[in-house]
Motif scaffolding. Structure first.
Motif, PDB file in Angstrom:
ATOM      1  N   ASN A   1      -1.553   9.359   5.155  1.00  0.00           N
ATOM      2  CA  ASN A   1      -0.700   8.389   4.460  1.00  0.00           C
ATOM      3  C   ASN A   1      -0.910   6.977   4.998  1.00  0.00           C
ATOM      4  OD1 ASN A   1       0.627  11.137   4.210  1.00  0.00           O
ATOM      5  ND2 ASN A   1       1.866   9.954   2.777  1.00  0.00           N
TER       6      ASN A   1
ATOM      7  N   SER B   1      -1.584  14.901   6.314  1.00  0.00           N
ATOM      8  CA  SER B   1      -0.622  14.099   5.563  1.00  0.00           C
ATOM      9  C   SER B   1       0.726  14.111   6.277  1.00  0.00           C
ATOM     10  CB  SER B   1      -0.453  14.647   4.143  1.00  0.00           C
ATOM     11  OG  SER B   1       0.248  15.884   4.172  1.00  0.00           O
TER      12      SER B   1
ATOM     13  N   LEU C   1       2.874   4.801  -3.769  1.00  0.00           N
ATOM     14  CA  LEU C   1       2.229   6.103  -3.561  1.00  0.00           C
ATOM     15  C   LEU C   1       3.013   7.265  -4.166  1.00  0.00           C
ATOM     16  CD1 LEU C   1       0.739   5.619   0.008  1.00  0.00           C
ATOM     17  CD2 LEU C   1      -0.460   5.634  -2.176  1.00  0.00           C
TER      18      LEU C   1
ATOM     19  N   VAL D   1      -2.723  10.354  -2.681  1.00  0.00           N
ATOM     20  CA  VAL D   1      -2.796   9.842  -1.312  1.00  0.00           C
ATOM     21  C   VAL D   1      -4.064  10.338  -0.630  1.00  0.00           C
ATOM     22  CG1 VAL D   1      -1.733   9.925   0.978  1.00  0.00           C
ATOM     23  CG2 VAL D   1      -0.308   9.560  -1.039  1.00  0.00           C
TER      24      VAL D   1
END
Length: 486
Positions: free
Chosen positions: A134, A175, A211, A223
């Protein structure tokens, strides 16, 4: 997940064995995940794990977060280092944004503790940070929206040098959702920084408003795809840098702090390689040139490709680049040299322009040390003409200028009108993220204490052309010597 991180560490050759890995742990989910994964891999990959926690002294929760990390390290017998840094004080004194001041001081603390460990234990120290997928996507988009070339689109490097040490990002492939799910699965709590839930910072706006929409309404892997694109571009960027380094080594010599390039040897190289070569040449003179922008590099390429006469450009950090015939030299020296004229504040000559004189002449052209050739032209308003929007060309409502105009450096009492009210010039420079070291030398165009325009940055909304405008003053910087350092 640990397997993925192990494979990533091996692929990027982050850890060879025998090192000490100093992990930055704030107490948030990302850094706590980093702590657990590195602890799980330390024996297998033959490294020693130590932790550094930096208390920025910004929020009231900071002391509790420091205590949380210290107890976590005690539980697993991991050496713990704490560094308290008064970021609010540094922010006030430096003129940097709080976010930028925190980042700079954070890496200073990493370096300081890493040096201490190396001295005491005689082992190489790697600094590990908890950047994730991210973060990678947010960084790439942030740079894209602000304006960038290939290097900015490359995002966060998995491995990079910083001072005398190497920074590694072992959990870059993970993530944020995976990280939190992992911590929940092992029953590990983490701290939550409430400032991350606001939209005060640009990065947070991308995180909260862009996002999530991309993942929900365009592609659920958005992402990850952005992060993968950044990694792909990073490989291309590395390739171009290697090529540029080879060309620079073959075409330049360095003596007494001056780097001289033989331009005849740059005739057939790619524009991409030439851009990077210019950046590498500047870094040879002064490493860590964060405020050098695409505008600076474009100006240097223009100089390299234009053989007419001798030219010289002054850049941030007191770097001067000069072309004479087929040689281009880069050196660092005092800007007070060779500027000529009577000096006022900031080592620049002050240029005054009388309204009556300009009305009579219509046009005025002059050279301003530190900025370049400036051209002023006065003409009747014509609604059929398209108003230019360039950073170094502005059309102004001449009727709203009340006093003698001047090009000068900033002075106490300077102010500027913007969409949300009137600001002092100091406050505007902070908001525009103009580096502190540039503020005293930046040339402004002023109407007494009212700032009309900061070339390369911001124009005063008060002087914008409207329906009632009868005369337009066109101001153009036609030959840049010092371009913006944002």
């Amino acid at each position: 997940m640990i397997d993925r991180v192990r494979n990533f560490i091996n692929k990027e050759k982050m850890i060879n064995g025998g090192e000490t890995v100093l992990a930055g742990v704030s107490g948030g989910a990302d850094s706590v995940c980093l702590f657990y994964i590195l602890m799980s891999l330390s024996k297998e990959l033959s490294f020693n794990l130590e932790v550094i926690h930096i208390n920025h002294m910004i929020r009231k929760e900071a002391e509790g977060e420091a205590f949380f990390v210290e107890k976590l390290c005690e539980k697993y017998n991991i050496p713990f280092h704490r560094k308290d840094v008064d970021i609010p004080r540094i922010f006030r004194e430096s003129g940097l944004s709080e976010e930028e001041a925190g980042r700079i001081e954070r890496y200073k603390a990493f370096e300081e503790i890493a040096d201490k460990i190396e001295k005491e234990k005689g082992t190489k120290v790697l600094i590990a940070t908890a950047h994730n997928t991210n973060d990678q996507a947010e960084t790439m988009l942030h740079n894209l929206f602000r304006g960038t070339k290939l290097k900015g689109l490359s995002g966060i490097k998995p491995v990079r040098k910083h001072g005398n040490h190497t920074i590694i990002r072992p959990i870059l492939p993970l993530s944020r959702a995976e990280i939190e799910e992992y911590l929940h699965s092992i029953g590990q709590d983490f701290c939550v920084d409430q400032s991350n839930n606001t939209d005060e910072f640009t990065r947070n706006r991308i995180r909260h408003n862009i996002l999530p929409v991309a993942e929900k309404e365009i592609n659920k892997g958005a992402v990850r795809h952005v992060a993968e694109a950044a990694a792909f571009l990073s490989d291309i960027d590395d390739y171009i840098e290697d090529k540029a380094r080879l060309v620079l080594n073959a075409s330049s010599v360095t003596k007494d702090g001056e780097l001289v390039i033989d331009l005849d040897k740059l005739q057939d190289i790619s524009p991409f390689v030439k851009e990077r070569l210019m950046m590498l040449a500047l870094k040879e003179i002064l490493p860590g040139i964060k405020d050098i922008t695409a505008a600076h590099i474009d100006a240097l390429i223009e100089m390299a490709e234009n053989s007419a006469g001798t030219k010289s450009y002054d850049l941030p950090y007191k770097i001067t680049v000069t072309r004479a015939y087929n040689k281009m030299s880069f050196c660092k020296k005092d800007k007070t040299e060779n500027t000529g004229g009577k000096k006022e504040k900031g080592n620049y000559s002050k240029v005054r322009i009388s309204k009556n004189e300009l009305t009579t002449k219509g046009k005025e052209t002059f050279d301003l040390p530190g900025l370049g050739e400036v051209r002023l032209c006065l003409f009747p308003a014509d609604n059929t003409k398209e108003i230019p929007t360039g950073e170094y060309t502005k059309w102004l409502d001449y009727d709203k200028i009340n006093n003698t105009m001047s090009f000068r450096t900033r002075e106490k009492g300077d102010r500027i009108s913007v969409s949300n009210g009137t600001k002092t010039l100091k406050k505007l420079m902070i908001d525009e993220k103009i580096p502190a070291h540039m503020r005293e030398e930046l040339i402004i165009f002023a109407d007494d204490e009212e700032v009309i325009w900061i070339p390369g940055f911001r124009m005063n909304d008060k002087y914008k052309i409207g329906e009632s405008t009868s005369q337009i003053l066109a101001v153009e910087v036609t030959s840049l010597q010092l371009v913006k350092g944002r």
